[in-house]
Design a protein around this motif. Sequence first.
Motif, mmCIF file in Angstrom:
data_model
loop_
_atom_site.group_PDB
_atom_site.id
_atom_site.type_symbol
_atom_site.label_atom_id
_atom_site.label_comp_id
_atom_site.label_asym_id
_atom_site.label_seq_id
_atom_site.Cartn_x
_atom_site.Cartn_y
_atom_site.Cartn_z
ATOM 1 N N VAL A 28 0.949 -1.050 0.046
ATOM 2 C CA VAL A 28 0.060 0.022 -0.214
ATOM 3 C C VAL A 28 0.864 1.577 -0.122
ATOM 4 C CG1 VAL A 28 -1.692 1.413 1.340
ATOM 5 C CG2 VAL A 28 -2.277 -1.136 1.025
ATOM 6 N N ALA A 29 2.013 0.987 0.586
ATOM 7 C CA ALA A 29 2.968 2.455 0.707
ATOM 8 C C ALA A 29 3.313 2.616 -0.635
ATOM 9 C CB ALA A 29 3.997 2.126 1.880
ATOM 10 N N LEU A 30 4.053 1.699 -1.116
ATOM 11 C CA LEU A 30 4.261 1.708 -2.305
ATOM 12 C C LEU A 30 3.747 2.147 -3.565
ATOM 13 C CD1 LEU A 30 6.480 -1.722 -3.102
ATOM 14 C CD2 LEU A 30 7.365 0.642 -2.688
ATOM 15 N N ALA A 31 2.140 1.599 -3.519
ATOM 16 C CA ALA A 31 1.221 2.315 -4.409
ATOM 17 C C ALA A 31 0.584 3.529 -4.184
ATOM 18 C CB ALA A 31 0.194 1.196 -4.244
ATOM 19 N N ALA A 32 0.764 4.028 -3.019
ATOM 20 C CA ALA A 32 0.012 5.606 -2.429
ATOM 21 C C ALA A 32 0.447 6.439 -3.347
ATOM 22 C CB ALA A 32 0.394 5.649 -1.140
ATOM 23 N N ILE A 33 1.689 6.325 -3.873
ATOM 24 C CA ILE A 33 2.040 7.657 -4.691
ATOM 25 C C ILE A 33 1.666 7.592 -6.262
ATOM 26 C CG2 ILE A 33 4.092 6.543 -5.479
ATOM 27 C CD1 ILE A 33 5.560 9.286 -4.457
ATOM 28 N N TYR A 34 0.954 6.561 -6.446
ATOM 29 C CA TYR A 34 0.545 6.403 -7.867
ATOM 30 C C TYR A 34 -1.024 6.539 -8.174
ATOM 31 C CZ TYR A 34 5.166 4.248 -8.411
ATOM 32 O OH TYR A 34 6.364 3.723 -8.377
ATOM 33 N N ARG A 35 -1.397 7.180 -9.364
ATOM 34 C CA ARG A 35 -2.766 7.023 -9.844
ATOM 35 C C ARG A 35 -2.932 5.705 -10.355
ATOM 36 N NH1 ARG A 35 -4.236 12.775 -10.174
ATOM 37 N NH2 ARG A 35 -2.359 14.109 -10.482
ATOM 38 N N PRO A 36 -4.182 5.406 -10.690
ATOM 39 C CA PRO A 36 -4.443 4.141 -11.382
ATOM 40 C C PRO A 36 -3.909 3.969 -12.815
ATOM 41 C CG PRO A 36 -6.510 4.670 -10.247
ATOM 42 C CD PRO A 36 -5.275 5.980 -9.980
ATOM 43 N N ARG A 37 -3.746 5.236 -13.418
ATOM 44 C CA ARG A 37 -3.360 5.040 -14.952
ATOM 45 C C ARG A 37 -1.869 4.896 -14.694
ATOM 46 N NH1 ARG A 37 -4.671 10.842 -14.504
ATOM 47 N NH2 ARG A 37 -2.600 11.939 -14.505
ATOM 48 N N ASP A 38 -1.211 4.863 -13.809
ATOM 49 C CA ASP A 38 0.401 4.657 -13.535
ATOM 50 C C ASP A 38 0.449 3.224 -12.982
ATOM 51 O OD1 ASP A 38 0.850 7.320 -13.863
ATOM 52 O OD2 ASP A 38 0.456 7.866 -11.794
ATOM 53 N N TRP A 39 -0.301 2.153 -13.520
ATOM 54 C CA TRP A 39 -0.111 0.950 -12.765
ATOM 55 C C TRP A 39 1.125 0.240 -13.601
ATOM 56 C CZ3 TRP A 39 -0.023 -3.104 -16.185
ATOM 57 C CH2 TRP A 39 -0.353 -2.782 -17.603
ATOM 58 N N ARG A 40 1.288 0.641 -14.550
ATOM 59 C CA ARG A 40 2.817 -0.107 -15.292
ATOM 60 C C ARG A 40 3.842 0.348 -14.564
ATOM 61 N NH1 ARG A 40 0.043 1.521 -19.867
ATOM 62 N NH2 ARG A 40 -0.722 -0.346 -21.287
#
Length: 202
Positions: A28-40
Amino acid sequence: MSDLLAFVQLGVRHILDVEAVDHILFLVALAAIYRPRDWRAALWVVSAFTVGHSVTLALAVTGVVRFPGRVVEFLIPVTIVATAIANVARGRRGVGVHGGRRRAVRALLAGAFGLVHGAGFANYLRDVFVDRVALPLFGFNVGIEIGQVVVLVAAFAALALLDRAIAVARRGVGDALPWRVVGVSAAVAVVAARWAVERAPW
């Protein structure tokens, strides 16, 4: 083939188990900085984390290195706090994860922190790898990666809803992302810091 699937399932169950909540919180900490469109970009960073924990997991289960359990359990929440603090610092500066150098640095940090988490996985798996190593290790890592993707998808869905709620609360004024990054990361840091204090080996 059935043995491979069994270890894949073991990896998936381990990452999604309530006992692995510290690993989930790190994702979650890793993902928190991204928008869904930044999934790659997020998947790239999570894969770097997988490579890191695969290295220490392989070293540990083959007996090449033995990690002290109490130290590892303390260091895992420390990696979460460090990731969350980096997120907060970036969120306060307006958030930027798209530069090639920034992406590379984040991936390298995730890989380095993966080394610590792999030691935690090893403590769980050491008794499972009795005679064979290659097949169980490969299957478990594949399962871990699948489980991480599931967590990542769920995290993106929750973060997208949070972005919408923030946008409504702010009546569409400004970008919701920096607020979300700081808020989520600060909450994650507080939880992980408490775990670190509780698990301190001294």
